[in-house]
Design a protein around this motif. Structure first.
Motif, PDB file in Angstrom:
ATOM      1  N   GLU A 155     -91.337  -0.945   5.295  1.00 31.69           N
ATOM      2  CA  GLU A 155     -91.143  -0.024   4.178  1.00 31.69           C
ATOM      3  C   GLU A 155     -90.656  -0.742   2.924  1.00 31.69           C
ATOM      4  O   GLU A 155     -90.160  -0.114   1.985  1.00 31.69           O
ATOM      5  N   GLY A 156     -90.781  -2.064   2.917  1.00 32.88           N
ATOM      6  CA  GLY A 156     -90.534  -2.833   1.707  1.00 32.88           C
ATOM      7  C   GLY A 156     -89.100  -3.240   1.464  1.00 32.88           C
ATOM      8  O   GLY A 156     -88.789  -3.768   0.394  1.00 32.88           O
ATOM      9  N   LEU A 157     -88.214  -3.028   2.438  1.00 33.32           N
ATOM     10  CA  LEU A 157     -86.825  -3.446   2.264  1.00 33.32           C
ATOM     11  C   LEU A 157     -86.682  -4.926   2.602  1.00 33.32           C
ATOM     12  O   LEU A 157     -87.274  -5.417   3.573  1.00 33.32           O
ATOM     13  N   SER A 158     -85.892  -5.629   1.817  1.00 36.01           N
ATOM     14  CA  SER A 158     -85.576  -7.022   2.111  1.00 36.01           C
ATOM     15  C   SER A 158     -84.673  -7.050   3.340  1.00 36.01           C
ATOM     16  O   SER A 158     -83.551  -6.567   3.300  1.00 36.01           O
ATOM     17  N   THR A 159     -85.197  -7.604   4.451  1.00 33.81           N
ATOM     18  CA  THR A 159     -84.578  -7.419   5.762  1.00 33.81           C
ATOM     19  C   THR A 159     -84.223  -8.753   6.399  1.00 33.81           C
ATOM     20  O   THR A 159     -85.063  -9.640   6.505  1.00 33.81           O
ATOM     21  N   LEU A 160     -82.980  -8.865   6.852  1.00 30.85           N
ATOM     22  CA  LEU A 160     -82.524 -10.036   7.591  1.00 30.85           C
ATOM     23  C   LEU A 160     -81.991  -9.572   8.938  1.00 30.85           C
ATOM     24  O   LEU A 160     -81.135  -8.693   9.010  1.00 30.85           O
ATOM     25  N   LEU A 161     -82.519 -10.157  10.018  1.00 28.98           N
ATOM     26  CA  LEU A 161     -82.106  -9.821  11.374  1.00 28.98           C
ATOM     27  C   LEU A 161     -81.356 -11.013  11.963  1.00 28.98           C
ATOM     28  O   LEU A 161     -81.852 -12.142  11.946  1.00 28.98           O
TER      29      LEU A 161
END
Length: 556
Positions: free
Chosen positions: A256-262
């Protein structure tokens, strides 16, 4: 045909179909679609396109000639690519150093496509992307199953450090070869030539030929290049924990276009990743292992642009009432983020017996995968627990163990285990269910040799010779590291949403969002959340649902 349909075919037909999907030949229109993303290059016979240990390796489409794929830098040839075929596995998309080498078997004309472009193709051209991604995943699975490629781990079957390294590599989709010094004395002689002492074992010989002695998970990840640098920017969401809940959150957030860090301490899968088989997860009628589910989820998340850092230990989170948080990661600079999703999961409780710690990794296990099963083949083992994970472990072990004891504290297996699984166990001639029982003592020298099982009602005890005990009881949440500002219940599970209001722990004028913790903008999902349903499907649902609440919070 999808990869999930293979198990419905005969063994030979399924094997042929799997190979065809793992090594497809691209059509001319598909090659033409790739041309704008790459460049044409030429190699002479014997010239390397890349060597084992190189990071950020490109995908190469063979336009003319033959490319041979070698184990390591100059090991055995494991496959070859002819005209229309393409090289690479999942490492092309992740940028991790590759474990094989590509060499021109003849004069070669290649189309070189960078990994970043491959990620874009997979995301933006579904039909072509499916062919490539499916091939990459199947090739990696084949390498893992072969146990003939990747770093060489030399250690003892009685060494907890050796088991830790092998479990870490397996959890991170890293094929490896294991040499057991107990079964192969020649290995010790070879190590002596390299001046490796018994105190240095276990050692890992990397695909590039380097040797590391008794590495920690972090040191091994650094040596293998598993971890990538974190982009120094404000992330939309940082997800702590890569179990089913965290993986689902990362897939939905990134898509959904969120800048994501796992971020995760060990690797993808969480507690579910230690399950040998999950059969009641919707959409997989023949079941799949917890690690297979995790592998697919990681590929999805990375396809959409999520970044995953493993191993990375989160030690603290700043809690602001007005938005914005810093996530503290051991050995790294703080990571700034607008939201946090906590999915730290839970682990199995330990047996309440003396000497348990001494036997951990030497007969006491908290996972049941091929890594652990090979240590107990043809022996008698015990599984402790009455949930689905314990049931699946008993069934899984019964394929190779001589006998499996399922030790259950309660008086009815069906109270906590799915009916289909309980029925399978009751009809197995290799599994013995012992109700109203618990293990009260352990015995052994270098490794577990036997255990005493006591009947909780009569007090009668029996001693069983065992080479392994798989402990799958209870759940202890991984929440002790959280700041005091994030409220938990008396057992350590994170309180969210309405529970905070009921206990008078919510401080803002607006009501909390359903999965929101006492720290605004920080959400909790999965096994570590108070009153959550301890099922894989539920964890996936919470993880995906949390992203909707992240959007709602960011819009405030």
């Amino acid at each position: 045909m999808s990869t999930d349909d293979l198990s419905l075919l005969s063994d030979k037909t399924a094997k042929d179909a799997r190979h065809a999907m793992a090594f497809p030949n691209l059509t001319q229109p598909q090659i033409d679609a790739l041309r704008p993303f790459g460049r044409e290059i030429h190699l002479e016979e014997g010239q390397f396109a890349w060597t084992a240990g190189d990071p950020n390796v490109c995908m190469f489409v063979v336009l003319a000639g033959e490319m041979k794929i070698h184990v390591g830098k100059a090991g055995d040839v494991i496959t070859s690519h002819g005209e229309g075929s393409f090289s690479g596995d999942i490492d092309v998309m992740t940028g991790r150093p590759t474990i094989v080498s590509g060499v021109a078997g003849t004069k070669l004309k290649l189309l070189e496509v960078p990994g970043e472009c491959v990620r874009n193709i997979v995301a933006e051209q579904p039909a072509l992307g499916e062919v490539i991604l499916r091939a990459f995943l199947l090739r990696r699975n084949m390498l893992q199953e072969s146990s003939s490629a990747g770093p060489l781990v030399v250690g003892s079957r009685f060494s907890p450090a050796t088991l830790r390294i092998r479990e870490f590599l397996a959890r991170n989709r890293y094929p490896h070869v294991w040499e057991d010094v107990e079964e192969n004395p020649d290995t010790t002689q070879v190590l002596e030539e390299f001046h490796v002492t018994p105190q240095d074992i276990p050692v890992v010989i990397l695909p590039n030929g380097d040797l590391v002695k008794s590495p920690s998970n972090a040191e091994l990840a650094e040596a293998l290049g598993i971890n990538r640098p974190i982009e120094s920017k404000l992330h939309d969401v940082v997800i702590v924990g890569a179990g089913p809940a965290g993986l689902a959150a990362s897939v939905y957030a990134a898509s959904e276009g969120l800048s994501t860090l796992l971020v995760d301490t060990n690797g993808a899968g969480g507690q579910a990743g230690t399950s040998s088989r999950i059969e009641n997860y919707m959409g997989f009628p023949t079941g799949l292992s917890g690690q297979d589910l995790a592998d697919r989820a990681v590929a999805q998340a990375e396809r959409f642009g999520a970044q995953m850092i493993v191993p990375a230990l989160v030690t603290d989170i700043t809690c602001s009432q007005h938005g914005g948080h810093d996530v503290m990661i051991e050995g790294r600079d703080p990571v700034s983020t607008r939201c946090v999703i906590l999915a730290p999961g839970a682990s199995y409780r330990k047996l309440d017996v003396d000497d348990q710690t001494r036997f951990e990794g030497r007969g006491i296990f908290y996972a049941c995968t091929n890594v652990e099963r090979i240590l107990c083949r043809d022996d008698t083992v015990a599984v402790v627990g009455a949930g689905n994970s314990a049931g699946q472990a008993a069934v899984f072990m019964s394929d190779h163990a001589r006998r499996v004891l399922l030790v259950v504290r309660g008086d009815d297996l069906r109270k906590t285990m799915s009916s289909y699984l309980a029925q399978r166990i009751e009809h197995s001639d290799k599994i013995t269910v012992i109700l109203n029982a618990e293990i009260c003592s352990l015995e052994g020298q270098d490794a577990l040799e036997s255990a005493t099982i006591v009947d909780r009602k009569t007090g009668r005890s029996i001693r069983e010779e065992l080479s392994g005990i798989f402990v799958m009881i209870g759940a202890v949440p991984h929440t002790s590291w959280l700041p005091d500002a994030i409220e938990r219940d008396e057992k350590g599970f994170i309180l969210t949403g309405p529970a905070l209001v009921q206990k008078g722990l919510w401080k803002l004028n607006r009501p909390p969002l359903f999965l929101e913790t006492s720290c605004p903008g920080v959400f909790a999902v999965g096994d570590a959340r108070a009153n959550s349903v301890k099922r894989v499907a539920s964890a996936v649902g919470e993880g995906s649902m949390s992203v909707a609440f992240v959007h709602e919070y960011l819009a405030m």
